[in-house]
Enzyme design. Structure first.
Site, PDB file in Angstrom:
ATOM      1  N   ILE A  90       1.023  -1.138  -0.188  1.00 32.53           N
ATOM      2  CA  ILE A  90       0.031  -0.037   0.043  1.00 32.53           C
ATOM      3  C   ILE A  90       0.980   1.038  -0.009  1.00 32.53           C
ATOM      4  O   ILE A  90       1.845   1.405   0.737  1.00 32.53           O
ATOM      5  CB  ILE A  90      -1.047  -0.079   1.181  1.00 32.53           C
ATOM      6  CG1 ILE A  90      -1.683  -1.207   1.082  1.00 32.53           C
ATOM      7  CG2 ILE A  90      -1.544   1.284   1.270  1.00 32.53           C
ATOM      8  CD1 ILE A  90      -2.666  -1.338   2.576  1.00 32.53           C
ATOM      9  N   CYS A  91       0.656   2.159  -0.719  1.00 37.61           N
ATOM     10  CA  CYS A  91       1.292   3.542  -0.908  1.00 37.61           C
ATOM     11  C   CYS A  91       1.669   3.959   0.554  1.00 37.61           C
ATOM     12  O   CYS A  91       2.591   4.629   0.722  1.00 37.61           O
ATOM     13  CB  CYS A  91       0.896   4.350  -1.778  1.00 37.61           C
ATOM     14  SG  CYS A  91       0.742   4.116  -3.403  1.00 37.61           S
TER      15      CYS A  91
END
Length: 459
Positions: free
Chosen positions: A267-268
């Site tokens: 996930i960023c």
């Protein structure tokens, strides 16, 4: 670009089982140029379409995606290893995002400024032209929906190249959406990094919107500068979590595990490094190890492919070789697919890659600090500027973190979350420009200012 590039293919294996998912051809330079020309040809008519009508067409596209949500989610799971629940949630988020822009687009307002009684300046948003959207694999449906929806409802036409790690998902989503739009408004291209580079180098682009690695984002920024093209980019992050004294260590461990291990850390805005106050470090680490065991139990979620797993394993191995202790996980398991266990690292020395670079895997490196200010200082000492989280019962500490952390988003007492329609600007190596929210409509448009005066002599 070498001749005959179009004979190359992208081969996708199911990361959970290693079984083939499918093969798709890589578009060559001629196909990239043709895609941009198609979108450019469609732009004048689409830009002239009333915003309300554009919103209705986007709403229809959202409804078409919702009708095939199960099919899209299943393909996402097969390509990326995302859990069925997360994949379904990604499609739901995409539908809601498209519906949101279908409503917001027609309401995107300009400004008016009076001079004298006989003059007025009017500033109105105008579409930029052809937008090149380059989207990632880790949340391929939801992220694409934001960029595509904002551009399309603004009157831009779009050439979309999804990540080569999720090409079937991207092709399916584009086919569903494009069927509800006029010809050329959304043009799909399948390809890899060389295809993206060829697309970005085409004349006639109005904007490039990229979500992905920092290295690619920087290269696109240079291309944009050379061609006078507006570039929007959300790139890598190395998001810190600072845990203050006085918080419940078990609750803090649950937050840390969610931030580090959800979607296998892919996930960023995942938690990439943890700074915990010495007063609660021991019970926090014990609880975090228990959390890691729970996240790994069974087969766990695989990383997207072997290349990603190897990169994560290399960072962990480097940290352990430098003196870090793997309290949970830390090694590649036997069996098919590309799984990697939820990993907790303690006594992590400064300078190792799990602290200085984005790991993008289920790894929680923990550094013990003597006080909140030390944690805050270490959290801020980084080239990335995507997001950061602080867990604290002290609101003075929370306010200081919000003021001093050089990131686009500061989260207090929750590693994930945010109001619907929220937006943020990444900083430093994490990119630039608004990547979502109502402000993305500003990125997808430019402003024309018209000064209206009276004809000479008129009263």
């Amino acid at each position: 670009m070498p001749a005959g590039l179009s004979t190359r293919t992208i081969e996708i294996l199911d990361p959970a089982t290693g079984e083939p998912v499918g093969s798709l051809p890589v578009a060559d330079e001629a196909e990239a140029a043709a895609a941009v020309r198609r979108a450019a040809a469609a732009f004048p008519a689409w830009a002239a379409t009333p915003p309300g009508e554009r919103g209705l067409r986007l709403r229809a596209a959202a409804q078409a995606l919702a009708a095939r949500a199960d099919e899209v989610a299943a393909m996402n799971t097969r390509e990326t290893g995302k859990s069925a629940a997360d994949a379904a949630g990604g499609v739901e988020a995409a539908v809601n995002t498209l519906l949101q822009y279908a409503e917001l687009g027609p309401l995107h307002r300009g400004k008016r400024l009076r001079g004298g009684w006989d003059a007025v300046d009017v500033a109105t948003p105008q579409p930029r032209g052809v937008v090149l959207a380059l989207t990632p694999w880790n949340d391929p449906v939801a992220v694409a929906a934001g960029l595509l929806g904002a551009a399309i409802v603004s009157g831009d036409t779009v050439v979309h190249k999804p990540s080569e790690r999720s090409p079937h998902t991207g092709a399916l989503v584009d086919a569903i959406l494009a069927a509800e739009l006029p010809e050329g408004v959304l043009v799909h291209v399948t390809g890899d990094g060389t295809t993206g580079a060829a697309l970005a180098d085409q004349p006639g682009l109005g904007a490039i919107a990229h979500v992905g690695s920092t290295a690619t984002g920087r290269a696109l920024a240079l291309v944009g500068a050379a061609h006078d093209v507006h570039v929007i980019r959300e790139n890598g992050g190395n998001d810190p979590l600072v845990i203050d004294a006085g918080v419940d260590p078990v609750w803090a461990a649950g937050q840390a595990a969610l931030g580090s291990f959800a979607n296998a850390g892919q996930i960023c805005t995942a938690v990439e490094r943890i700074y915990v106050h010495r007063a609660i470090a021991e019970p926090f680490l014990s609880a975090l190890v228990a959390e890691a065991d729970t996240w790994t139990r069974g087969s766990g979620q695989p990383l997207v492919d072997a290349r990603m797993r190897d990169a994560v394993a290399a960072q962990v191995d480097q940290a352990v070789a430098a003196g870090a202790k793997a309290l949970a996980g830390g090694s590649v398991p036997d069996g098919p697919g590309t799984h990697y266990p939820a990993t907790v690292l303690a006594d992590v020395p400064a300078g190792v890659q799990v602290l200085t670079e984005e790991t993008f895997g289920p790894v929680a490196p923990v550094v013990v600090v003597d006080d909140f200010d030390e944690g805050l200082r270490l959290a801020a000492a980084d080239v990335y500027g995507l997001a950061a989280t602080v867990l604290t019962p002290d609101m003075a500490h929370a306010h200081r973190a919000a003021a001093l952390l050089p990131v686009g988003t500061v989260k207090v007492n929750a590693v994930f979350g945010g109001a619907p329609g929220g937006s943020a600007q990444p900083r430093g190596a994490s990119g630039s420009g608004y990547g979502y929210g109502p402000e993305l409509l500003d990125e997808m448009t430019t402003t024309t200012v018209v000064h209206f005066g009276l004809p000479g002599g008129s009263r």
